[in-house]
Design an enzyme around this catalytic site. Sequence first.
Site, PDB file in Angstrom:
ATOM      1  N   GLY A 163      15.445 127.792  54.171  1.00 12.91           N
ATOM      2  CA  GLY A 163      16.780 128.334  53.778  1.00 12.91           C
ATOM      3  C   GLY A 163      17.197 127.914  52.259  1.00 12.91           C
ATOM      4  O   GLY A 163      17.812 128.770  51.399  1.00 12.91           O
ATOM      5  N   GLN A 164      16.201 127.075  51.667  1.00  7.79           N
ATOM      6  CA  GLN A 164      16.602 126.558  50.305  1.00  7.79           C
ATOM      7  C   GLN A 164      16.020 127.492  49.354  1.00  7.79           C
ATOM      8  O   GLN A 164      16.796 127.442  48.175  1.00  7.79           O
ATOM      9  CB  GLN A 164      16.054 125.253  50.066  1.00  7.79           C
ATOM     10  CG  GLN A 164      15.715 124.264  51.182  1.00  7.79           C
ATOM     11  CD  GLN A 164      14.263 124.728  51.982  1.00  7.79           C
ATOM     12  OE1 GLN A 164      13.969 125.894  52.340  1.00  7.79           O
ATOM     13  NE2 GLN A 164      13.424 123.689  51.977  1.00  7.79           N
ATOM     14  N   SER A 176      12.662 127.838  48.746  1.00  7.70           N
ATOM     15  CA  SER A 176      11.724 126.994  48.369  1.00  7.70           C
ATOM     16  C   SER A 176      10.416 127.995  48.195  1.00  7.70           C
ATOM     17  O   SER A 176       9.808 127.674  46.997  1.00  7.70           O
ATOM     18  CB  SER A 176      11.182 125.978  49.219  1.00  7.70           C
ATOM     19  OG  SER A 176      10.940 126.426  50.795  1.00  7.70           O
ATOM     20  N   ALA A 219      13.272 115.846  52.243  1.00  2.28           N
ATOM     21  CA  ALA A 219      13.291 114.705  51.370  1.00  2.28           C
ATOM     22  C   ALA A 219      13.409 115.323  49.961  1.00  2.28           C
ATOM     23  O   ALA A 219      12.854 114.961  48.612  1.00  2.28           O
ATOM     24  CB  ALA A 219      12.218 113.567  51.359  1.00  2.28           C
ATOM     25  N   SER A 220      13.841 116.689  49.695  1.00  3.44           N
ATOM     26  CA  SER A 220      14.077 117.063  48.544  1.00  3.44           C
ATOM     27  C   SER A 220      12.834 117.312  47.685  1.00  3.44           C
ATOM     28  O   SER A 220      12.851 117.172  46.311  1.00  3.44           O
ATOM     29  CB  SER A 220      15.104 116.493  47.391  1.00  3.44           C
ATOM     30  OG  SER A 220      16.384 116.700  48.397  1.00  3.44           O
ATOM     31  N   THR A 250      10.054 121.422  45.577  1.00  2.00           N
ATOM     32  CA  THR A 250      10.036 121.987  44.324  1.00  2.00           C
ATOM     33  C   THR A 250       9.096 121.027  43.643  1.00  2.00           C
ATOM     34  O   THR A 250       7.897 121.393  42.798  1.00  2.00           O
ATOM     35  CB  THR A 250      11.480 122.134  43.437  1.00  2.00           C
ATOM     36  OG1 THR A 250      12.135 123.068  44.114  1.00  2.00           O
ATOM     37  CG2 THR A 250      10.995 122.364  42.088  1.00  2.00           C
ATOM     38  N   ALA A 285      10.300 120.334  36.314  1.00  2.00           N
ATOM     39  CA  ALA A 285      11.271 120.329  37.352  1.00  2.00           C
ATOM     40  C   ALA A 285      11.204 119.294  38.239  1.00  2.00           C
ATOM     41  O   ALA A 285      10.245 118.816  38.481  1.00  2.00           O
ATOM     42  CB  ALA A 285      11.063 121.852  38.263  1.00  2.00           C
ATOM     43  N   LYS A 286      12.554 118.840  38.940  1.00  2.00           N
ATOM     44  CA  LYS A 286      12.379 117.969  39.800  1.00  2.00           C
ATOM     45  C   LYS A 286      12.876 118.449  41.467  1.00  2.00           C
ATOM     46  O   LYS A 286      12.033 118.677  42.057  1.00  2.00           O
ATOM     47  CB  LYS A 286      13.493 116.573  39.385  1.00  2.00           C
ATOM     48  CG  LYS A 286      13.025 116.019  38.032  1.00  2.00           C
ATOM     49  CD  LYS A 286      13.776 114.719  37.735  1.00  2.00           C
ATOM     50  CE  LYS A 286      15.014 115.045  37.050  1.00  2.00           C
ATOM     51  NZ  LYS A 286      15.508 113.760  36.488  1.00  2.00           N
ATOM     52  N   GLU A 328      18.984 117.802  48.613  1.00  2.00           N
ATOM     53  CA  GLU A 328      19.859 116.954  49.038  1.00  2.00           C
ATOM     54  C   GLU A 328      20.950 116.344  48.142  1.00  2.00           C
ATOM     55  O   GLU A 328      21.928 116.263  48.635  1.00  2.00           O
ATOM     56  CB  GLU A 328      19.109 115.668  49.725  1.00  2.00           C
ATOM     57  CG  GLU A 328      18.232 116.045  50.562  1.00  2.00           C
ATOM     58  CD  GLU A 328      17.232 114.984  51.188  1.00  2.00           C
ATOM     59  OE1 GLU A 328      17.547 114.169  51.920  1.00  2.00           O
ATOM     60  OE2 GLU A 328      16.148 114.650  50.329  1.00  2.00           O
TER      61      GLU A 328
END
Lengths: 293, 485, 331, 162
Positions: free
Chosen positions: C39-40, C42, C79-80, C83, C277-278, C282
């Site tokens: 859903g993000q 990604s 854990a984000s 990306t 990018a990081k 979360e």
Amino acid sequence: MRAFDLYVAKDSRDAVMLLAKHSATSKVKVIAGGTDLLADLKFSAHSPNVVVDISRADELKSITVTDGGLRIGALVTHSQIMKSPVIQQMFPALVDAAHTIGAVQTRNLGTLGGNLVTAVPSMDSGPTLMALEAIASIQGPGGRREVPLTDFFLGPRKTILKADEILAEIIIPKQNLGKPTHFLKFGLRKGQALALVNVGASFWVDAKKNTFVAPRIGLGAVAPKVIHAPQAEAYLEGREITPEAMAEAGRIAATDAKPISDFRASAGYRKNLVAVLTKRALEGAYALAQAKR
Amino acid sequence: MDKKPTVAEKTVVQEPSILHESVIAPLVSYPIEVVVPKARQQTPAVGQRATRLDGRLHGLGQTGYIDDITFPGMLYAKIKRAGVASARIRSIDTSEAEAMPGVMAVVTGKDVPCNSFGPSLKDQPVLAYERVFHAGDGVAAVAAVTEQIAAEALEKIKIDYEVLTPVLDPLESLKLETPGVHAPSANIYQSKVIKKGDIEKGFAASDHIVEGTFRTQMVEHVPLEPHATIAMWDANGRVTIHSTLGRITLGRADVARTLAIPISRIRIVATIVGGNFGGKNEITTEPVLALLSKKSGRPVKSVFTRPDEFIASTTRHPLIMDYKTGVTKDGRIQARKIRLILDGGAYCSWSETTLGKACILSAGPYNIDNLYAEAHVVYTNKTMTGAMRGFGAPQVCFAYESHMDDIAHLLKMDPLDIRLINAFNEGSLSPTGQTLQSVVVKESLLRAAERFGWHSNGKGSTNGGTNGGAKLLEKENVNGNTVRV
Amino acid sequence: MACMWYPIGFTVAANPSSAVVKMDEDGTATLLTGTVETGQGSLTILAQIVAQELGIATDDVVVVSADTDATPMDTGAIASRTTYVTGNAARMAAEKVKLMLFDVAAPMLGVKPHQLEAKDHKIVVKGYPQRNMHIADVANHARVVTGEPPIGSASFNPATVALDPETGQGKPFGTYVYATQIAEVDVDDETGEVEVIRMVASHDCGTPINPMLVEGQVEGGISMGVGFALQEEILFNAQGVQINPNLTNYIMPTSLDMPEIEVDIVDNYDPTGPFGAKGVGEPTLVPTAAAILNAIYNAVGVRITSLPATAEKVFNAIQAKREAEPKQITA
Amino acid sequence: MVTVTININGENRTATVPPETTLLRALRDNFNLPGSKLGCDVGDCGACTVIVDGKPINSCLMLAAQADGRKVLTIEGLASMNGVHPLQRAFEDCASLQCGFCGPGVIMSAKALIDENPDPTIPQIRDALGGNLCRCTGYVKMIEAIQIAARVMRGETAEVNR
């Protein structure tokens, strides 16, 4: 959901006949909007054997003003109440109460009759109708009978309806048409909230003396059924309308309330809400009364 | 029944127009307009407000989630939940359920080749056997031709429990005399410590010591799509599992362990997942469904009910957080001591990660030379806690930022200023001694403050709250009336 | 107001991602990734990263994901990390494709491969934009003439150093992000009801690969944070059985409960991330509850130390404060 | 078993189902229209929202038999062969949906709102979405998209693209 047999009633007489026929031998439930019944049955191991669908009884879907008062058919949906010009004009509190029930989707399905018959103490249509001294018109095999709403509820999920009866209409008596009324509800959030407390307050204003006439206060979610606040009503009767009187009536109403503590709120907090909401509902009704003058 | 037309008769009697409507008209419209939004066509690609790859399908209702997939002959599975928080299972009798028409397979814990899994500690059973550790434990599973039959079959499974007193309070669980949840080991199942500098020296150098205890609650992820799985074996002895897992590679290894088969015999396919937030990061029903499929020889699907979603999936760790900070009168933090107790629920799951992140992050984005942080996670007989968006960070942020405002209030400082004084810079050393890069705490503070109008009330101190007092909260309704809620 | 820091990826533990990128003869590309779209957005972000590396557009990249038979290893949507970790792997895999294209194009353009760059669907001689070939021509040449279909694979794992068990010292994460959120609330002091009116959120995510999706993450994180702050709680009875396991009694924010949200993305660039990018998944929820609770404190002077700050809790705290300060004039 | 004939997305369709079958189950299992989602099955989440006789309802709370003879519009019936509905276009352009599971219900609620009120205010949009839970988006970009789609449908702007 468990299996059941479904019978579709053509009208209210047919519904009553179907109920009379099946209730002798089966566990029977009535479905109208379905918002309460189906939600209850989905995860329940107990299920009716027979369901009678009354949703096609079109004669129970109208809102009319007659000599007897305002008659709202039991199958009128909450959305219909919100959009009814008659109700908007006479009782904006009923519109507000309908608006706080569930969400758009459930208001389109759910009916006024269903909300009352389910007899959940926190029902949102109860307090205002109680404040307006509404009467339940009940259809049975032998015809109609009328019962004041005060006597209609027996306890949580219990009403005086017999196995072969349905609620047909709600009548707001003639003498209360246009009576300034205000509804307030407090829930745990703004959308789709169940009431922690809800209040309907109604009174006429003696314009010369600026006093309360026939004050009526309905309280929800603070007793096993929707109740009146008799002490607060008695306190207000004939008293001059002041902010202090309204606040005091709120405090008295809190003693009329007999709430329980549950996971949603404590009894003490609910009593505070009764005091605050009663005061504010009286203020709201008074504002409406003044606007009408 | 003799009047029932055959298919051929039916075709003959139908009007051509009806034929056209009901047979030729598509059930679903597939628009032929395929305009590609500009941002998707532009270079450079990075920095574009490109629309999502799945955006159009989402809006058309064409995204296929697990529950939208069916296979011929597919069965539906339901899992019986314990309903008691702590118990010994004396016996499980599935005979009545198995005898029901339409029930094709029943499994219990004894059917699971290796009945344990978990991302760090392998303490979680696929299906509880002998012992129940929380009320949402699965105890038996049924595959039937319809979901309704499966649900009814669950009620026919008889389980004899010796109900035990559950351990529910994490602080009780911490005490040694409390019976261990997973006896005989201690209830504290993991700990972490971070030490930097000398906190006693730091407290001694402080003008004020501020203390506070903060607690957070158990929270559910609430993905709108419930957990769903379909498992089916093929004649080559491979099992294909369609699953709402957010991490299929590691999930496959867990399934291989529990089924005791090589990884190469497992294929896991995830569709677009209808929300994860950490709750779909470990296997749940996948091995159970694989076993039911193997036993029945049919594809088997299960979709969690919403109550299942609450009681049988992971949740966010409740934390009890003790903070003690020494600060100079001009607002410089000299020392901070932190103790975190995590309520881990019945199984470890992602507690190790949560414990670690909570502990490392617990001091906040601040330069603190003297720091002592310890964190412990304990078992309780409650719903297992696991990965959830932020892994402990939202809990500790609530504590360290509430604490920070308490300190500012005591010192009569602007909460913005005390943060700016102590916040990390580029190259600051983290509590674990890591040199930090691309650090923009102060920038974010200043930009948010400017955008918000933090100083606009002229007092230069507190803002961010208006006291509504006794006013009525109002919302406008569709008719323009006012509803007071 | 509340600020925060949050790491990207797992704590020390290896959490690699692999990726495969292949280019077809018309200059469009396919990315194979084992991560899952939950859903993000990604997959969109990964497509943008691959497109950027290859100098093509997002729409030129097809993403195949989440099938263990077909896609390479990935630690997953947790854990984000997508990306940053999967993004780095995807970028590196695309870079390999790009270098293959450079090898093919260099002799045709009469330069060395390292003198080339990929941009705007072209392979271009650096500093001489008019000397270029369309990427489709190069890709086609690679397949049909030199017989080297462009394909690349790569893996990435954040560089970490294990923590000392005694002191906790070490380098647990590759990088961190930072953020501040400020809440404006309205507190009804007769009922304790808190309404969050506005949230300003200033977030660092390194380079925003897609600002629209970053905003979406922040807005969604705040909604989860509002629930965490004020409404949500799983409740148990004395026997340890949940008493509100449904969406009727587990209270989460509806559209009517949400504040106005202003999202601000802080300019930043992390040299270890793909194009700087990081991540942002979360962290968007992390400071929300703290910001709201601090705003309640500012509004009515009560510190609620346990979440959720229900109306009843806030009301009781206001009452207790009034009782402790009897001389204060009450409203 | 009951036999129902429902006008679904403009087409009369018939199925024979057990009486306890909800409209949602019938749509998904009998009519092969899986766009409407089952998120809670008790009317809390709104993922199953469809429009019956012009009004949005929870299809999990209506029996299929109660829909007999009525007109039902599902998410599958919103687009035409000529193009997507302005709401679908706006939701795509604004990235209003993330995981997408609540999307079909949200869009049907929005469609019903705009049909009734072509120029809704933000509070009215929030009220119309009050029965559609979303965990991903905070509803922000949905509200934005509904405003844009309403403008397009009022003919004030041709372009949904921002």
